[in-house]
Write a protein that holds these residues in place. Structure first.
Motif, PDB file in Angstrom:
ATOM      1  N   SER A 178       0.817  -1.214   0.000  1.00 46.59           N
ATOM      2  CA  SER A 178       0.000   0.000   0.000  1.00 46.59           C
ATOM      3  C   SER A 178       0.848   1.260   0.000  1.00 46.59           C
ATOM      4  O   SER A 178       1.901   1.316   0.630  1.00 46.59           O
ATOM      5  N   PRO A 179       0.359   2.243  -0.728  1.00 44.71           N
ATOM      6  CA  PRO A 179       1.094   3.506  -0.784  1.00 44.71           C
ATOM      7  C   PRO A 179       1.027   4.207   0.566  1.00 44.71           C
ATOM      8  O   PRO A 179       0.066   4.034   1.301  1.00 44.71           O
ATOM      9  N   GLY A 180       2.039   4.971   0.911  1.00 39.28           N
ATOM     10  CA  GLY A 180       2.016   5.762   2.141  1.00 39.28           C
ATOM     11  C   GLY A 180       2.259   4.919   3.362  1.00 39.28           C
ATOM     12  O   GLY A 180       2.997   3.931   3.323  1.00 39.28           O
ATOM     13  N   SER A 181       1.579   5.272   4.459  1.00 37.91           N
ATOM     14  CA  SER A 181       1.917   4.708   5.760  1.00 37.91           C
ATOM     15  C   SER A 181       1.383   3.295   5.985  1.00 37.91           C
ATOM     16  O   SER A 181       1.779   2.630   6.938  1.00 37.91           O
ATOM     17  N   GLY A 182       0.474   2.830   5.122  1.00 37.52           N
ATOM     18  CA  GLY A 182      -0.124   1.510   5.321  1.00 37.52           C
ATOM     19  C   GLY A 182       0.905   0.391   5.346  1.00 37.52           C
ATOM     20  O   GLY A 182       0.734  -0.613   6.032  1.00 37.52           O
ATOM     21  N   ARG A 183       1.976   0.589   4.613  1.00 33.61           N
ATOM     22  CA  ARG A 183       3.005  -0.447   4.484  1.00 33.61           C
ATOM     23  C   ARG A 183       3.580  -0.853   5.848  1.00 33.61           C
ATOM     24  O   ARG A 183       3.698  -2.027   6.156  1.00 33.61           O
ATOM     25  N   GLY A 184       3.877   0.154   6.672  1.00 29.66           N
ATOM     26  CA  GLY A 184       4.482  -0.140   7.975  1.00 29.66           C
ATOM     27  C   GLY A 184       3.475  -0.652   8.991  1.00 29.66           C
ATOM     28  O   GLY A 184       3.840  -1.352   9.929  1.00 29.66           O
ATOM     29  N   GLY A 185       2.244  -0.279   8.808  1.00 29.36           N
ATOM     30  CA  GLY A 185       1.204  -0.756   9.695  1.00 29.36           C
ATOM     31  C   GLY A 185       1.168  -0.023  11.015  1.00 29.36           C
ATOM     32  O   GLY A 185       1.646   1.103  11.105  1.00 29.36           O
ATOM     33  N   PRO A 186       0.605  -0.647  12.046  1.00 34.02           N
ATOM     34  CA  PRO A 186       0.181  -2.047  11.992  1.00 34.02           C
ATOM     35  C   PRO A 186      -1.173  -2.249  11.292  1.00 34.02           C
ATOM     36  O   PRO A 186      -1.456  -3.349  10.838  1.00 34.02           O
ATOM     37  N   TRP A 187      -1.966  -1.183  11.152  1.00 36.52           N
ATOM     38  CA  TRP A 187      -3.331  -1.362  10.628  1.00 36.52           C
ATOM     39  C   TRP A 187      -3.338  -1.343   9.116  1.00 36.52           C
ATOM     40  O   TRP A 187      -2.340  -0.988   8.490  1.00 36.52           O
ATOM     41  N   PHE A 188      -4.495  -1.657   8.570  1.00 33.85           N
ATOM     42  CA  PHE A 188      -4.626  -1.653   7.110  1.00 33.85           C
ATOM     43  C   PHE A 188      -4.235  -0.291   6.558  1.00 33.85           C
ATOM     44  O   PHE A 188      -3.529  -0.199   5.555  1.00 33.85           O
ATOM     45  N   LEU A 189      -4.681   0.788   7.220  1.00 35.35           N
ATOM     46  CA  LEU A 189      -4.376   2.141   6.743  1.00 35.35           C
ATOM     47  C   LEU A 189      -3.104   2.710   7.383  1.00 35.35           C
ATOM     48  O   LEU A 189      -2.839   3.897   7.277  1.00 35.35           O
ATOM     49  N   GLY A 190      -2.366   1.893   8.068  1.00 35.69           N
ATOM     50  CA  GLY A 190      -1.142   2.378   8.701  1.00 35.69           C
ATOM     51  C   GLY A 190      -1.346   2.597  10.182  1.00 35.69           C
ATOM     52  O   GLY A 190      -1.680   1.668  10.906  1.00 35.69           O
TER      53      GLY A 190
END
Ligand SMILES: N[C@@H](CCC(=O)N[C@@H](CS)C(=O)NCC(=O)O)C(=O)O
Length: 306
Positions: A198-210
């Protein structure tokens, strides 16, 4: 209807019992009719807990199709919401002197209920952050809202049916447990891959949206909590490969672990959870494939879930 589904423990236990007890007083503006064991109910319950929404929780057995329940929800499924419009606790404007009977409404379907609660209790100062990205001015927000709905749909149409197909597998089925497991794992892996890509902060998580907990997480959380039932009842269990044995998939399953570890520790998820052994008892009818529930019957017939 077989006794097996109507002989369920009639009340929540553990943390969920305390949460239910703290929301047991009459509250006409908003009542949630639920069953403690039901993952679809837990979705709605998590949203109420996240947003600290004033409500009354009413425990019912949805397999006993009582008239007052069917009057609210002709599909006869929990969760069902009873809503009194015009009450001051929602964003709806109160209309003085109206006929309250006419403002008594119902809603059902867990995804619809969750979106409704997020919108009806939208005041962030009072109810905390929106669970679906809100606002129309920013194209990134509009995109993330649509993307959230896309992955909510992935959970509803792929992950959840795959869970029941695996849990209800018995040796006499026309498909093997390995095949059921492979299909289920594919759905989880795709979810984890989307978070990783996922673009942006989602990649690091922990949640789906970051860093921001949202409705995509809510959709899957109840089944994440119930994965242990597959490990308990099915030979080979869920079968998520172990760390170090994941080949080219180390990164994607590590992203799954990060989400899973966070979701099972989320306060709203823990607050709506009963004692573990009660789920083991309640899900025996699924594991043995004797349940008469609509979800169970649809899975058996290879139909889409109700
Ligand atoms: N699509 C519905 C499914 C709800 C559902 O299947 N609830 C089950 C309990 S977990 C139920 O009420 N079952 C009653 C029955 O099968 O007769 C939702 O998302 O709310």
């Amino acid at each position: 209807m077989a006794q097996i589904d109507t002989s369920l423990l009639p009340h929540p236990t553990g943390a969920a019992a305390r949460f239910a007890a703290s929301h047991s007083s009459e509250h006409p503006p908003l009542k949630l009719y639920g069953g403690w064991f039901c993952p679809f109910v837990q979705r709605a319950w998590i949203v109420l807990a996240e947003k600290n929404v004033p409500h009354q929780y009413v425990e019912i057995n949805p397999y006993k199709k009582e008239k007052h329940f069917l009057d609210l929800n002709p599909r006869g499924l929990v969760p069902t919401l009873s809503i009194e419009l015009g009450s001051s606790s929602t964003t709806a404007t109160a209309t003085a002197g109206g006929n309250t009977k006419e403002k008594q409404r119902a809603l059902y379907e867990s995804t619809v209920i969750c979106e409704y609660l997020d919108e009806a209790y939208a005041d962030e100062a009072r109810y905390g952050p929106r669970l679906l990205p809100a606002g129309d001015g920013d194209e990134e927000v509009v995109y993330q809202r649509a993307r959230s709905r896309l992955w909510m749909n992935h959970v509803v149409t792929r992950v959840v049916p795959g869970f029941y197909r695996l849990l209800q597998h018995t040796p006499e089925k026309g498909y093997s447990i390995e095949e059921a497991r492979e299909v289920f794992l594919k759905g989880l892996r795709e979810f984890a891959q989307e978070m990783l890509d996922s673009p942006g902060s989602g990649r690091g998580g922990p949640w789906f949206l970051g860093e921001r907990f949202g409705l995509v997480d809510v959709m899957l959380a109840p089944w994440a909590k119930r994965l242990f039932l597959i490990d308990h009842y099915k030979p080979g269990g869920v079968g998520i490969p172990k760390k170090g044995e994941r080949g080219g998939d180390e990164e994607v399953w590590a992203r799954w672990d990060r989400w899973f570890d966070a979701v099972v520790e989320r306060e709203s998820v823990k607050a709506t959870w009963s004692e573990e052994d009660k789920y083991i008892e309640a899900y025996k009818r699924y594991a043995e494939d004797t349940t008469q529930s609509e979800v169970g019957q649809a899975t058996r017939k290879g139909l889409s879930l109700p």
